[in-house]
Design a protein around this motif. Structure first.
Motif, PDB file in Angstrom:
ATOM      1  N   ALA A 180       0.834  -1.210   0.000  1.00  0.00           N
ATOM      2  CA  ALA A 180       0.000   0.000   0.000  1.00  0.00           C
ATOM      3  C   ALA A 180       0.862   1.250   0.000  1.00  0.00           C
ATOM      4  O   ALA A 180       0.549   2.240  -0.686  1.00  0.00           O
ATOM      5  CB  ALA A 180      -0.918  -0.007   1.215  1.00  0.00           C
ATOM      6  N   GLY A 181       1.969   1.225   0.742  1.00  0.00           N
ATOM      7  CA  GLY A 181       2.867   2.371   0.782  1.00  0.00           C
ATOM      8  C   GLY A 181       3.533   2.632  -0.553  1.00  0.00           C
ATOM      9  O   GLY A 181       3.730   3.792  -0.953  1.00  0.00           O
ATOM     10  N   LEU A 182       3.877   1.568  -1.276  1.00  0.00           N
ATOM     11  CA  LEU A 182       4.479   1.736  -2.599  1.00  0.00           C
ATOM     12  C   LEU A 182       3.491   2.367  -3.574  1.00  0.00           C
ATOM     13  O   LEU A 182       3.849   3.237  -4.370  1.00  0.00           O
ATOM     14  CB  LEU A 182       4.968   0.383  -3.127  1.00  0.00           C
ATOM     15  N   HIS A 183       2.225   1.934  -3.514  1.00  0.00           N
ATOM     16  CA  HIS A 183       1.204   2.561  -4.357  1.00  0.00           C
ATOM     17  C   HIS A 183       1.082   4.052  -4.035  1.00  0.00           C
ATOM     18  O   HIS A 183       1.057   4.896  -4.948  1.00  0.00           O
ATOM     19  CB  HIS A 183      -0.151   1.885  -4.119  1.00  0.00           C
ATOM     20  N   ALA A 222      -3.455 -15.520   0.358  1.00  0.00           N
ATOM     21  CA  ALA A 222      -3.831 -14.437  -0.552  1.00  0.00           C
ATOM     22  C   ALA A 222      -5.137 -13.786  -0.113  1.00  0.00           C
ATOM     23  O   ALA A 222      -5.304 -12.568  -0.230  1.00  0.00           O
ATOM     24  CB  ALA A 222      -3.953 -14.968  -1.979  1.00  0.00           C
ATOM     25  N   THR A 223      -6.073 -14.581   0.388  1.00  0.00           N
ATOM     26  CA  THR A 223      -7.335 -14.020   0.878  1.00  0.00           C
ATOM     27  C   THR A 223      -7.082 -13.067   2.040  1.00  0.00           C
ATOM     28  O   THR A 223      -7.635 -11.960   2.090  1.00  0.00           O
ATOM     29  CB  THR A 223      -8.277 -15.151   1.326  1.00  0.00           C
ATOM     30  N   ALA A 224      -6.238 -13.483   2.972  1.00  0.00           N
ATOM     31  CA  ALA A 224      -5.906 -12.625   4.117  1.00  0.00           C
ATOM     32  C   ALA A 224      -5.162 -11.380   3.665  1.00  0.00           C
ATOM     33  O   ALA A 224      -5.422 -10.263   4.156  1.00  0.00           O
ATOM     34  CB  ALA A 224      -5.071 -13.409   5.130  1.00  0.00           C
ATOM     35  N   PHE A 225      -4.259 -11.549   2.709  1.00  0.00           N
ATOM     36  CA  PHE A 225      -3.483 -10.414   2.218  1.00  0.00           C
ATOM     37  C   PHE A 225      -4.376  -9.423   1.491  1.00  0.00           C
ATOM     38  O   PHE A 225      -4.222  -8.203   1.646  1.00  0.00           O
ATOM     39  CB  PHE A 225      -2.372 -10.895   1.289  1.00  0.00           C
ATOM     40  N   LEU A 226      -5.322  -9.926   0.717  1.00  0.00           N
ATOM     41  CA  LEU A 226      -6.250  -9.055  -0.005  1.00  0.00           C
ATOM     42  C   LEU A 226      -7.014  -8.169   0.962  1.00  0.00           C
ATOM     43  O   LEU A 226      -7.126  -6.950   0.747  1.00  0.00           O
ATOM     44  CB  LEU A 226      -7.220  -9.900  -0.832  1.00  0.00           C
ATOM     45  N   GLY A 227      -7.526  -8.751   2.034  1.00  0.00           N
ATOM     46  CA  GLY A 227      -8.255  -7.963   3.027  1.00  0.00           C
ATOM     47  C   GLY A 227      -7.387  -6.923   3.696  1.00  0.00           C
ATOM     48  O   GLY A 227      -7.803  -5.768   3.874  1.00  0.00           O
ATOM     49  N   ALA A 228      -6.158  -7.320   4.052  1.00  0.00           N
ATOM     50  CA  ALA A 228      -5.257  -6.375   4.718  1.00  0.00           C
ATOM     51  C   ALA A 228      -4.858  -5.238   3.786  1.00  0.00           C
ATOM     52  O   ALA A 228      -4.782  -4.072   4.194  1.00  0.00           O
ATOM     53  CB  ALA A 228      -4.011  -7.116   5.218  1.00  0.00           C
ATOM     54  N   PHE A 229      -4.625  -5.569   2.516  1.00  0.00           N
ATOM     55  CA  PHE A 229      -4.234  -4.544   1.541  1.00  0.00           C
ATOM     56  C   PHE A 229      -5.364  -3.551   1.313  1.00  0.00           C
ATOM     57  O   PHE A 229      -5.154  -2.331   1.342  1.00  0.00           O
ATOM     58  CB  PHE A 229      -3.831  -5.221   0.233  1.00  0.00           C
ATOM     59  N   LEU A 230      -6.571  -4.047   1.076  1.00  0.00           N
ATOM     60  CA  LEU A 230      -7.696  -3.152   0.803  1.00  0.00           C
ATOM     61  C   LEU A 230      -8.075  -2.332   2.026  1.00  0.00           C
ATOM     62  O   LEU A 230      -8.536  -1.189   1.888  1.00  0.00           O
ATOM     63  CB  LEU A 230      -8.887  -3.955   0.292  1.00  0.00           C
ATOM     64  N   THR A 231      -7.870  -2.870   3.213  1.00  0.00           N
ATOM     65  CA  THR A 231      -8.091  -2.073   4.425  1.00  0.00           C
ATOM     66  C   THR A 231      -7.125  -0.905   4.469  1.00  0.00           C
ATOM     67  O   THR A 231      -7.492   0.218   4.851  1.00  0.00           O
ATOM     68  CB  THR A 231      -7.925  -2.954   5.670  1.00  0.00           C
ATOM     69  N   GLY A 291      -8.124   1.613   1.396  1.00  0.00           N
ATOM     70  CA  GLY A 291      -9.452   2.210   1.518  1.00  0.00           C
ATOM     71  C   GLY A 291     -10.413   1.729   0.453  1.00  0.00           C
ATOM     72  O   GLY A 291     -10.055   1.601  -0.727  1.00  0.00           O
ATOM     73  N   GLY A 292     -11.649   1.444   0.847  1.00  0.00           N
ATOM     74  CA  GLY A 292     -12.644   0.916  -0.067  1.00  0.00           C
ATOM     75  C   GLY A 292     -13.034   1.853  -1.182  1.00  0.00           C
ATOM     76  O   GLY A 292     -13.530   1.413  -2.225  1.00  0.00           O
ATOM     77  N   GLU A 293     -12.789   3.156  -1.009  1.00  0.00           N
ATOM     78  CA  GLU A 293     -13.150   4.110  -2.067  1.00  0.00           C
ATOM     79  C   GLU A 293     -12.342   3.874  -3.345  1.00  0.00           C
ATOM     80  O   GLU A 293     -12.726   4.317  -4.432  1.00  0.00           O
ATOM     81  CB  GLU A 293     -12.962   5.546  -1.589  1.00  0.00           C
ATOM     82  N   ILE A 305     -13.126  -9.358  -3.721  1.00  0.00           N
ATOM     83  CA  ILE A 305     -12.647  -7.996  -3.544  1.00  0.00           C
ATOM     84  C   ILE A 305     -13.665  -7.154  -2.784  1.00  0.00           C
ATOM     85  O   ILE A 305     -13.321  -6.464  -1.806  1.00  0.00           O
ATOM     86  CB  ILE A 305     -12.313  -7.370  -4.919  1.00  0.00           C
ATOM     87  N   ARG A 306     -14.905  -7.227  -3.190  1.00  0.00           N
ATOM     88  CA  ARG A 306     -15.928  -6.423  -2.516  1.00  0.00           C
ATOM     89  C   ARG A 306     -16.179  -6.930  -1.097  1.00  0.00           C
ATOM     90  O   ARG A 306     -16.436  -6.150  -0.175  1.00  0.00           O
ATOM     91  CB  ARG A 306     -17.209  -6.387  -3.341  1.00  0.00           C
ATOM     92  N   GLY A 307     -16.084  -8.243  -0.914  1.00  0.00           N
ATOM     93  CA  GLY A 307     -16.254  -8.798   0.414  1.00  0.00           C
ATOM     94  C   GLY A 307     -15.153  -8.392   1.381  1.00  0.00           C
ATOM     95  O   GLY A 307     -15.371  -8.305   2.595  1.00  0.00           O
ATOM     96  N   ALA A 308     -13.958  -8.115   0.830  1.00  0.00           N
ATOM     97  CA  ALA A 308     -12.845  -7.735   1.690  1.00  0.00           C
ATOM     98  C   ALA A 308     -12.977  -6.358   2.294  1.00  0.00           C
ATOM     99  O   ALA A 308     -12.306  -6.029   3.276  1.00  0.00           O
ATOM    100  CB  ALA A 308     -11.529  -7.818   0.893  1.00  0.00           C
ATOM    101  N   VAL A 309     -13.864  -5.518   1.725  1.00  0.00           N
ATOM    102  CA  VAL A 309     -14.033  -4.159   2.244  1.00  0.00           C
ATOM    103  C   VAL A 309     -15.429  -3.928   2.819  1.00  0.00           C
ATOM    104  O   VAL A 309     -15.764  -2.811   3.184  1.00  0.00           O
ATOM    105  CB  VAL A 309     -13.742  -3.104   1.150  1.00  0.00           C
ATOM    106  N   SER A 310     -16.218  -4.992   2.871  1.00  0.00           N
ATOM    107  CA  SER A 310     -17.595  -4.821   3.387  1.00  0.00           C
ATOM    108  C   SER A 310     -17.613  -4.870   4.911  1.00  0.00           C
ATOM    109  O   SER A 310     -16.677  -5.304   5.540  1.00  0.00           O
ATOM    110  CB  SER A 310     -18.486  -5.921   2.824  1.00  0.00           C
TER     111      SER A 310
END
Length: 214
Positions: free
Chosen positions: A87-90, A161-170, A173-175, A209-214
């Protein structure tokens, strides 16, 4: 020359003196990529130092350390720490001035296999797909690539990867998901996907993806 590794598009050879030769197998021109990497380096973004580029060949700094993906697999990097790095690199990349002065610079393939954890910190490699555009699209491309792993029940790292996806999107930000539609279109054009895989991509990854930010 000693072959160090082969990716989907290029081979990398050790040529001594702390340098490698990256050669595109299809003869793609590496000079535009080299100019972009030099632009990024001049603005403080962590990329390999480029020494020269000519045609399909680019001579670069040889990096030490594993990829982020290898560090995960070896148990040397945790999910939260890895998500924070990515996230920091992005964030760092997207606030840099682009060469056109309009849109942001997008890597468009920024995932754990394209981040090297070196002694000087994380370094981003493989800028072949880079372009300019909206940062949310770049973030969503990363999410799609990670979700593809998470959606594959046969992949050994699907759970991680599922855990990483959630942590990354958190972290991001969901926006940022307003770039998902465009990201899916870009990813569908990836030549590594089969026709069936491209057609089913949205259905496979969007719920994750959407579930990771819901």
């Amino acid at each position: 020359m000693d072959l160090l590794g082969s990716g989907r598009e290029a081979d990398v050879y050790a040529i001594g003196e702390g340098r490698v030769l990256r050669r595109y197998r299809r003869g793609d021109d590496a000079t535009a990529e080299a100019r972009l990497m030099s632009h990024l380096a001049a603005h403080g973004f962590p990329v390999p130092q480029v020494h020269s580029a000519n045609g399909a060949d680019m001579i670069m700094e040889r990096l030490d350390g594993p990829t982020m993906a290898d560090a995960f697999a070896a148990g040397h990097l945790g999910v939260d720490d890895g998500a924070a790095i990515l996230a920091g690199l992005h964030e760092h990349l997207h606030r840099l001035p682009s060469r056109s002065g309009r849109d942001s610079i997008l890597h468009r393939d920024l995932h754990p296999e394209n981040v090297m954890l070196t002694t000087r910190g994380p370094v981003v490699i493989d800028w072949h797909n880079a372009a300019e555009g909206r940062p949310a699209v770049d973030v969503c491309l990363t999410a799609v690539i990670i979700a593809q792993v998470a959606a594959d029940p046969g992949h050994p790292h699907a759970g991680a990867a599922t855990a990483f996806l959630g942590a990354f999107l958190t972290r991001v930000g969901g926006e940022q998901l307003d770039g998902l539609g465009e990201a899916l279109e870009i990813r569908r054009a990836d030549p590594s996907l089969t026709a069936a895989g491209a057609a089913g991509l949205a259905a496979a990854v969007t719920p994750l993806i959407r579930g990771a930010v819901s």
